[in-house]
Design a protein around this motif. Structure first.
Motif, PDB file in Angstrom:
ATOM      1  N   MET A   1      -2.132  -6.492  -7.277  1.00 31.45           N
ATOM      2  CA  MET A   1      -1.489  -4.734  -6.998  1.00 31.45           C
ATOM      3  C   MET A   1      -0.239  -4.166  -7.656  1.00 31.45           C
ATOM      4  N   LYS A   2       0.078  -3.893  -8.687  1.00 34.14           N
ATOM      5  CA  LYS A   2       1.314  -2.966  -9.007  1.00 34.14           C
ATOM      6  C   LYS A   2       2.312  -2.089  -7.827  1.00 34.14           C
ATOM      7  N   ASP A   3       3.829  -2.480  -8.064  1.00 38.70           N
ATOM      8  CA  ASP A   3       4.287  -1.537  -6.517  1.00 38.70           C
ATOM      9  C   ASP A   3       4.564  -0.518  -7.467  1.00 38.70           C
ATOM     10  N   PHE A   4       4.744   0.798  -6.659  1.00 39.97           N
ATOM     11  CA  PHE A   4       6.069   1.832  -7.446  1.00 39.97           C
ATOM     12  C   PHE A   4       6.693   1.728  -7.940  1.00 39.97           C
ATOM     13  N   ARG A   5       6.873   2.833  -8.535  1.00 43.91           N
ATOM     14  CA  ARG A   5       8.112   2.993  -9.936  1.00 43.91           C
ATOM     15  C   ARG A   5       9.438   3.105  -9.080  1.00 43.91           C
ATOM     16  N   TRP A   6       8.919   3.851  -8.090  1.00 40.98           N
ATOM     17  CA  TRP A   6      10.112   4.857  -7.438  1.00 40.98           C
ATOM     18  C   TRP A   6       9.005   5.567  -6.246  1.00 40.98           C
ATOM     19  N   LEU A   7       9.584   5.629  -5.186  1.00 39.46           N
ATOM     20  CA  LEU A   7       9.413   5.682  -3.584  1.00 39.46           C
ATOM     21  C   LEU A   7       9.965   6.552  -3.289  1.00 39.46           C
ATOM     22  N   GLY A   8       9.986   7.413  -2.664  1.00 40.51           N
ATOM     23  CA  GLY A   8      10.713   8.291  -2.373  1.00 40.51           C
ATOM     24  C   GLY A   8      10.583   9.772  -0.782  1.00 40.51           C
ATOM     25  N   ILE A   9      11.328   9.410  -0.044  1.00 38.34           N
ATOM     26  CA  ILE A   9      10.425  10.045   1.373  1.00 38.34           C
ATOM     27  C   ILE A   9      11.720  11.237   2.123  1.00 38.34           C
ATOM     28  N   VAL A  10      11.189  12.975   2.103  1.00 43.11           N
ATOM     29  CA  VAL A  10      11.942  13.167   3.374  1.00 43.11           C
ATOM     30  C   VAL A  10      11.463  14.452   3.704  1.00 43.11           C
ATOM     31  N   LEU A 147      -0.441   4.056   7.602  1.00 41.56           N
ATOM     32  CA  LEU A 147       0.873   4.328   6.554  1.00 41.56           C
ATOM     33  C   LEU A 147       0.527   3.156   5.809  1.00 41.56           C
ATOM     34  N   ARG A 148       0.290   2.436   6.313  1.00 37.44           N
ATOM     35  CA  ARG A 148       0.043   1.099   5.046  1.00 37.44           C
ATOM     36  C   ARG A 148      -1.673   1.434   4.293  1.00 37.44           C
ATOM     37  N   ARG A 152      -0.698   2.149  -0.269  1.00 40.67           N
ATOM     38  CA  ARG A 152      -2.175   1.127  -0.746  1.00 40.67           C
ATOM     39  C   ARG A 152      -3.216   1.652  -1.295  1.00 40.67           C
ATOM     40  N   GLU A 153      -3.645   2.818  -0.888  1.00 40.83           N
ATOM     41  CA  GLU A 153      -3.865   3.740  -2.024  1.00 40.83           C
ATOM     42  C   GLU A 153      -3.263   4.057  -3.114  1.00 40.83           C
ATOM     43  N   LEU A 154      -1.852   5.332  -2.374  1.00 39.68           N
ATOM     44  CA  LEU A 154      -1.479   5.062  -3.056  1.00 39.68           C
ATOM     45  C   LEU A 154      -1.461   4.782  -4.448  1.00 39.68           C
ATOM     46  N   ARG A 155      -0.947   3.325  -4.556  1.00 38.88           N
ATOM     47  CA  ARG A 155      -0.705   1.890  -5.429  1.00 38.88           C
ATOM     48  C   ARG A 155      -1.708   1.808  -5.940  1.00 38.88           C
TER      49      ARG A 155
END
Length: 240
Positions: A1-10, A147-148, A152-155
């Motif tokens: 499964m590919k990882d994110f190109r960018w992940l941010g959290i506010v 959160l896992r 995982r679903e977002l990936r």
């Protein structure tokens, strides 16, 4: 499964609950005085200024993200709506980003926990913040599991995507632990030594395989756009 190109959290902006919690701790009160349930606590006027400062920062830096995923709690939704206003970023709400639930300790200060549930104060001291689960509530490990599931679903749905999360203090730490594979002892040491600022940004860049830290708990954009930085505790006091 590919990882994110960018992940941010506010982390959300300062809320009226943050202010009430800080005042209750300072005064030695046992209970935090708020009328709303935790999910309905709104931003304070300062919190709204912080979210608007974040909006100016995103405009200036030409925020590029495929999707914003937001905690259902009002303070997080208000932060996301103000910060992303007019930027054309799709926004969805996901309950897996909600704040940690404290069960019978909800709305109690640390003094209140010791006075009203001394057996729980002992149990949490023995088990530690990461694994301690109050009756009817969640441990940090419980939050990590949801959160896992979300990440995982977002990936799967957004391979090689750029994803921005809006959530809460503990969530920021736990997303970091997942992004950087930080084990529990190290994570707890880090969390004891640093408070997550309201409307701070943490982010990681990806090459499709792994994530690399870019910045963590960065609130410099607030001062740049005329908003004060705050590091208030969440609505309920966290175990020490």
């Amino acid at each position: 499964m590919k990882d994110f190109r960018w992940l941010g959290i506010v982390r959300h902006g300062e809320s009226v609950g943050n202010i009430a919690a800080a005042e209750a701790e300072r005064s030695g009160a046992e209970v935090i005085d708020i009328a709303e349930r935790d999910a309905d606590v709104p931003l304070s006027p300062t919190g709204r200024r912080q979210a608007q400062a974040l909006h100016h920062h995103f405009r200036r830096t030409a925020l590029s993200t495929d999707l914003a995923v937001v905690s259902p709690y009002l303070r997080a939704r208000q932060t996301a709506e103000l910060a992303l206003d007019g930027l054309g970023v799709p926004l969805i709400v996901d309950e897996r980003l909600r704040d940690r639930e404290l069960g019978i300790l909800d709305l109690l200060t640390n003094a209140g926990v010791h006075a009203r549930h001394p057996e729980e104060a002992l149990r949490r001291s023995h088990q530690g913040k990461y694994y301690y689960r109050p009756p009817g509530g969640e441990s940090w490990a419980d939050v990590l599991l949801r959160l896992r599931s979300l990440l995982r679903e977002l990936r799967e749905d957004h391979p090689d995507g750029r994803i921005l999360l809006f959530a809460h203090e503990a969530t920021v730490w736990l997303v970091r632990s997942l992004a950087e594979n930080v084990p529990e002892p190290e994570l707890m040491t880090l969390a004891r030594g640093e408070a997550i600022a309201n409307c701070s940004i943490s982010s990681w860049s990806g090459d499709g395989v792994r994530l690399t830290p870019e910045r963590f708990n960065d609130a410099g954009h607030l001062e740049d756009h005329g908003a004060p930085a705050t590091e208030q505790e969440e609505v309920r006091a966290e175990p020490a």
